[in-house]
Structure formats: structure tokens, C-alpha cells
Motif scaffolding. Structure first.
Motif, PDB file in Angstrom:
ATOM      1  N   ALA A 316       0.828  -1.209   0.000  1.00  8.74           N
ATOM      2  CA  ALA A 316       0.000   0.000   0.000  1.00  8.74           C
ATOM      3  C   ALA A 316       0.863   1.259   0.000  1.00  8.74           C
ATOM      4  CB  ALA A 316      -0.932  -0.016   1.213  1.00  8.74           C
ATOM      5  N   GLU A 317       1.940   1.240   0.777  1.00  4.27           N
ATOM      6  CA  GLU A 317       2.823   2.408   0.838  1.00  4.27           C
ATOM      7  C   GLU A 317       3.534   2.622  -0.490  1.00  4.27           C
ATOM      8  OE1 GLU A 317       4.690   5.782   2.299  1.00  4.27           O
ATOM      9  OE2 GLU A 317       2.949   4.664   3.019  1.00  4.27           O
ATOM     10  N   LEU A 318       3.951   1.540  -1.129  1.00  9.93           N
ATOM     11  CA  LEU A 318       4.575   1.662  -2.450  1.00  9.93           C
ATOM     12  C   LEU A 318       3.603   2.250  -3.463  1.00  9.93           C
ATOM     13  CD1 LEU A 318       6.505  -1.743  -2.542  1.00  9.93           C
ATOM     14  CD2 LEU A 318       7.556   0.528  -2.714  1.00  9.93           C
ATOM     15  N   SER A 319       2.352   1.781  -3.415  1.00  9.80           N
ATOM     16  CA  SER A 319       1.347   2.324  -4.329  1.00  9.80           C
ATOM     17  C   SER A 319       1.116   3.805  -4.057  1.00  9.80           C
ATOM     18  CB  SER A 319       0.041   1.540  -4.178  1.00  9.80           C
ATOM     19  OG  SER A 319      -0.961   2.050  -5.036  1.00  9.80           O
ATOM     20  N   ARG A 320       1.064   4.183  -2.785  1.00  8.63           N
ATOM     21  CA  ARG A 320       0.864   5.591  -2.440  1.00  8.63           C
ATOM     22  C   ARG A 320       1.988   6.467  -2.972  1.00  8.63           C
ATOM     23  NH1 ARG A 320       1.952   9.559   1.141  1.00  8.63           N
ATOM     24  NH2 ARG A 320       3.642   8.390   2.129  1.00  8.63           N
ATOM     25  N   ARG A 321       3.184   5.886  -3.042  1.00 12.59           N
ATOM     26  CA  ARG A 321       4.341   6.651  -3.517  1.00 12.59           C
ATOM     27  C   ARG A 321       4.506   6.573  -5.034  1.00 12.59           C
ATOM     28  NH1 ARG A 321       8.280   8.081   0.384  1.00 12.59           N
ATOM     29  NH2 ARG A 321       7.573   7.613   2.510  1.00 12.59           N
ATOM     30  N   GLY A 322       3.558   5.951  -5.714  1.00 15.11           N
ATOM     31  CA  GLY A 322       3.582   5.950  -7.167  1.00 15.11           C
ATOM     32  C   GLY A 322       4.246   4.744  -7.807  1.00 15.11           C
ATOM     33  N   PHE A 323       4.485   3.677  -7.025  1.00 15.34           N
ATOM     34  CA  PHE A 323       5.100   2.464  -7.571  1.00 15.34           C
ATOM     35  C   PHE A 323       4.029   1.432  -7.909  1.00 15.34           C
ATOM     36  CE2 PHE A 323       8.408   4.392  -4.990  1.00 15.34           C
ATOM     37  CZ  PHE A 323       9.535   4.279  -5.796  1.00 15.34           C
ATOM     38  N   ARG A 324       4.304   0.610  -8.882  1.00 18.02           N
ATOM     39  CA  ARG A 324       3.462  -0.533  -9.227  1.00 18.02           C
ATOM     40  C   ARG A 324       4.154  -1.770  -8.674  1.00 18.02           C
ATOM     41  NH1 ARG A 324       0.267  -4.346 -10.187  1.00 18.02           N
ATOM     42  NH2 ARG A 324      -0.435  -4.971 -12.257  1.00 18.02           N
ATOM     43  N   VAL A 325       3.402  -2.640  -7.986  1.00 15.53           N
ATOM     44  CA  VAL A 325       4.001  -3.789  -7.304  1.00 15.53           C
ATOM     45  C   VAL A 325       3.521  -5.097  -7.921  1.00 15.53           C
ATOM     46  CG1 VAL A 325       4.361  -4.965  -5.099  1.00 15.53           C
ATOM     47  CG2 VAL A 325       4.080  -2.477  -5.157  1.00 15.53           C
ATOM     48  N   LEU A 326       4.463  -5.966  -8.247  1.00 16.40           N
ATOM     49  CA  LEU A 326       4.172  -7.341  -8.637  1.00 16.40           C
ATOM     50  C   LEU A 326       4.764  -8.254  -7.569  1.00 16.40           C
ATOM     51  CD1 LEU A 326       5.021  -7.320 -12.460  1.00 16.40           C
ATOM     52  CD2 LEU A 326       2.745  -7.265 -11.409  1.00 16.40           C
ATOM     53  N   ARG A 327       3.935  -9.153  -7.029  1.00 19.76           N
ATOM     54  CA  ARG A 327       4.410 -10.064  -5.978  1.00 19.76           C
ATOM     55  C   ARG A 327       4.202 -11.507  -6.442  1.00 19.76           C
ATOM     56  NH1 ARG A 327       5.642  -9.698  -0.661  1.00 19.76           N
ATOM     57  NH2 ARG A 327       5.032  -7.494  -0.634  1.00 19.76           N
ATOM     58  N   PHE A 328       5.275 -12.319  -6.346  1.00 16.44           N
ATOM     59  CA  PHE A 328       5.210 -13.710  -6.794  1.00 16.44           C
ATOM     60  C   PHE A 328       5.604 -14.636  -5.652  1.00 16.44           C
ATOM     61  CE2 PHE A 328       6.395 -11.176 -10.573  1.00 16.44           C
ATOM     62  CZ  PHE A 328       5.254 -11.388 -11.330  1.00 16.44           C
ATOM     63  N   SER A 329       5.043 -15.828  -5.673  1.00 16.69           N
ATOM     64  CA  SER A 329       5.332 -16.831  -4.646  1.00 16.69           C
ATOM     65  C   SER A 329       6.523 -17.685  -5.060  1.00 16.69           C
ATOM     66  CB  SER A 329       4.113 -17.732  -4.416  1.00 16.69           C
ATOM     67  OG  SER A 329       3.890 -18.561  -5.556  1.00 16.69           O
ATOM     68  N   TYR A 330       7.053 -18.412  -4.096  1.00 14.85           N
ATOM     69  CA  TYR A 330       8.135 -19.372  -4.357  1.00 14.85           C
ATOM     70  C   TYR A 330       7.697 -20.392  -5.403  1.00 14.85           C
ATOM     71  CZ  TYR A 330      11.275 -23.339  -3.420  1.00 14.85           C
ATOM     72  OH  TYR A 330      12.158 -24.378  -3.552  1.00 14.85           O
ATOM     73  N   ARG A 331       6.490 -20.900  -5.242  1.00 15.54           N
ATOM     74  CA  ARG A 331       6.012 -21.934  -6.166  1.00 15.54           C
ATOM     75  C   ARG A 331       5.854 -21.392  -7.584  1.00 15.54           C
ATOM     76  NH1 ARG A 331       0.740 -25.868  -5.214  1.00 15.54           N
ATOM     77  NH2 ARG A 331       1.039 -27.157  -7.078  1.00 15.54           N
ATOM     78  N   GLN A 332       5.421 -20.142  -7.712  1.00 12.59           N
ATOM     79  CA  GLN A 332       5.288 -19.563  -9.049  1.00 12.59           C
ATOM     80  C   GLN A 332       6.632 -19.486  -9.756  1.00 12.59           C
ATOM     81  OE1 GLN A 332       3.080 -15.982  -7.813  1.00 12.59           O
ATOM     82  NE2 GLN A 332       1.487 -16.549  -9.299  1.00 12.59           N
TER      83      GLN A 332
END
Length: 354
Positions: A316-332
Motif C-alpha cells: 500500500a505504501e509503495l502504491s501511495r508513492r507511485g510504484f506498481r508492485v508485482l508479488r510472486f510466490s516461491y512456487r510460481q
């Protein structure tokens, strides 16, 4: 000049006493290993098959072991640990265990006969016993994981034996000779570094054998893990022929899955920087160009409420600061790479990195 039996026992006791006094004052080349003993008395969460635990308190050599007492059991297990997890018949004799008393310890399962002339405590992990029965130490991914590094086991038992080793035995039955090509068992012949743990190969040895049997990207990810967690081993690794490539395999990434992501996306992105610190958030796994953040969960998934909430707070803080976040799991990353790759490339096409 050959010493008399009583003089030999006295000399051995003195050596063991000096080793006990030295204890933790001895310098160590890498933080995770120290002079550990392999045990599965309180096993950690799977998939780790065993763990390394610190050695016990110094052995009380002044006390003669008393047959059938709890003190004798405690002392014999301390002795096994002081000798690196395995102890020979001659070493037992030096601390006052006669052959008759040894037979009693084995019959009561206070000691386990691993192979002819060698014994272990009953809480040694099964794979460690099997490797010792062959005549060597656990190596490759199993050894690296025992030392706390990132590695992916392949389901086989990998055993490191000295190049001049002879009379290797079957991993399952010490009465049978080792047969090359045995399914689920791979023997690596090489001169080990000294001193050598009797149960688990040194990390530098383990990386050397892993290079010969694992897929290249998994070997590089494990190499990066050793560089990251034990920078003091860098010189030994370079001397062993391992190539350190700045910006690719240099000890920066904190997990093997991060290393795999960097290796696979190398040269395909406008800019890929690992471990970038962002004010108000902390370090992120990767920053692509100026705005696209990639976070990769480790093998131990963040399944507690506090870590889950912290990850979402960071996002949420990254988004507020104008960043786009991609999060991936170990299995992915490990099993569904095409999904990860497609998501990153799609984000680039949308211009999320600018």
C-alpha cells in the motif's frame, strides 16, 4: 615409539580436553557451520530433513562412565558430539568404554552401529546415518540446507567421499558393498577440505559437488546464497573455480528464488536492480527502471498474520508513492515461471515501469 594402552588413553583424553576448552574460541570461516552436530531430535519444519545444532557442554573426562546409569548415557552422547557425530571403537576405548560395555550400549540403543568400527547417537538423522554408512558425508543440496543456505534437493542422497576411499558400503546395509549406479544414491569422489565434519560436508565442498550434478541455474542460486550469508567464504569459492559475476551472481540477492528471477530476466529488461531501498518502505527485492517493484516470497511463505499484514502495508505504501508492485510466490517462480514472465512483460508493455 608406540605408546602403551594406558598412555594412549591418557594422550587421547588430553587431546579431547584441549578441544573442549577451545570451544567457541576457535575461529570459523563461515557463520552457519561452527563445530556443529547433526541431529533430528527436534526437527524443523519440512522440507528440511535435519538440522545442525550447537555442540554440548564440555565432556567431563575426569569421570569414569558408570555402566547402566543415566550419567553414562549423557556422557557417551557428549563424547559422540565432541567427535563430530560419529565415533570409532578406538576413540570409545580412549574414554573408558570397553568392548563389553560398548556391546551393552548398542543393545540398549544408546549407540547405533553405523558400519564396522563406527557408531553414532540414536538421534542422528536417517540420511546422515546412510551417508556415514557408505563411508562419507552428506553433500550437495542436503549439506547446504543443513548449513542454512538456499538449495533444492533432487530426492537422491549425495555422499562426498575422499578420492582414495576404499571399502564403501551400501547406504542401507553395511554388510553389503556399495554398488555404483544404485538408484537414489550418488557418490562424489574428491579430496575434502580439512577439517571435515564427519556428517555434513563443508559448504565449499558442497558447492563444488553441486556444480557437477545440479542444473546450472540452481547451482548459481545456491552459490549466491553462500556468498550472501557467508561473505568470508568468497576467497575460498573463487579459489575453487566458482565465477562471481557482478550484477548477476555476487551475493546481493537474499534468496535463491530472487537469484533465479535475476538470472532468467537478465538482459530482457530496461533496468533491473536488486535490494533497492525506498524511503518509508525499506528494501524491495527488485526495482525495474524507476517505478515497477517486484517482490518474491521465499520458500517459507509469509503465513503469519503479522508478516501478511506487513507485506500488505508495504504494498500500500509503495502504491501511495507511485510504484506498481508485482508479488510472486516461491512456487510460481519454481514451478510456473511462464506466469511470472508473462506478468512482468505485460507490465512493461503497459509502461508500469515509467
Amino acid at each position: 615409539m608406540r605408546l602403551a594402552p594406558e598412555q594412549a588413553r591418557h594422550h587421547a583424553r588430553a587431546q579431547l580436553r584441549n578441544r573442549s576448552r577451545a570451544g567457541s574460541d576457535q575461529p570459523h570461516h563461515h557463520a552457519p557451520a561452527r563445530s556443529y552436530f547433526l541431529s533430528c531430535a527436534s526437527p524443523p519444519p519440512q522440507p528440511h530433513p535435519f538440522r545442525l545444532v550447537p555442540p554440548p557442554a564440555p565432556l567431563r573426562l575426569g569421570e569414569r562412565m558408570r555402566r547402566g546409569t543415566l550419567s553414562a548415557m549423557v556422557d557417551i552422547h557428549h563424547a559422540v558430539r565432541h567427535f563430530g557425530g560419529l565415533i570409532s571403537t578406538s576413540e570409545l576405548e580412549t574414554i573408558g568404554v570397553t568392548r563389553g560395555r560398548l556391546a551393552g550400549l548398542v543393545s540398549r540403543r544408546a549407540l547405533v552401529r553405523v558400519r564396522r568400527g563406527w557408531f553414532s547417537a540414536p538421534d542422528i538423522a536417517a540420511d546422515a546415518v546412510r551417508a556415514a554408512r557408505v563411508g562419507g558425508t552428506i553433500t550437495c543440496a542436503q549439506s547446504l540446507r543443513a548449513h542454512g543456505y538456499w538449495a533444492v534437493p533432487d530426492g537422491s542422497l549425495h555422499v562426498l567421499v575422499p578420492r582414495n576411499a576404499a571399502r564403501l558400503r551400501s547406504a542401507g546395509d553395511a554388510r553389503r558393498a556399495y554398488e555404483p549406479g544404485t538408484p537414489g544414491l550418488r557418490v562424489h569422489w574428491m579430496p575434502p577440505r580439512a577439517p571435515r565434519n564427519r556428517l555434513v560436508a563443508d559448504p565449499v565442498d558442497a558447492i563444488a559437488t553441486l556444480r557437477s550434478c545440479a542444473p546450472r541455474e540452481l547451482y548459481l542460486a545456491s552459490l549466491e546464497s553462500v556468498l550472501h550469508r557467508s561473505p568470508g567464504l568468497r576467497q575460498d569459492l573463487v579459489a575453487g573455480g566458482h565465477r562471481i559475476v557482478p550484477g548477476l551472481v555476487d551475493g546481493t540477492c537474499e534468496s535463491g528464488t530472487e537469484t533465479l528471477f535475476r538470472l532468467r530476466m537478465h538482459g530482457r529488461l530496461p533496468s533491473l536492480r536488486p535490494q533497492v531501498r525506498i524511503p518509508g518502505v525499506g528494501s524491495v527485492d527488485f526495482l525495474i527502471a524507476e517505478r515497477l517493484v517486484v517482490e518474491i516470497d521465499g520458500e517459507s511463505f509469509h503465513d503469519t498474520e503479522s508478516t501478511f499484514e506487513n507485506d500488505r502495508r508495504r504494498d500500500a505504501e509503495l502504491s501511495r508513492r507511485g510504484f506498481r508492485v508485482l508479488r510472486f510466490s516461491y512456487r510460481q517462480v519454481m514451478e510456473h515461471w511462464s506466469i511470472v514472465e508473462a506478468a512482468v512483460l505485460a507490465a512493461l508493455q503497459r509502461g508500469d515501469h515509467r
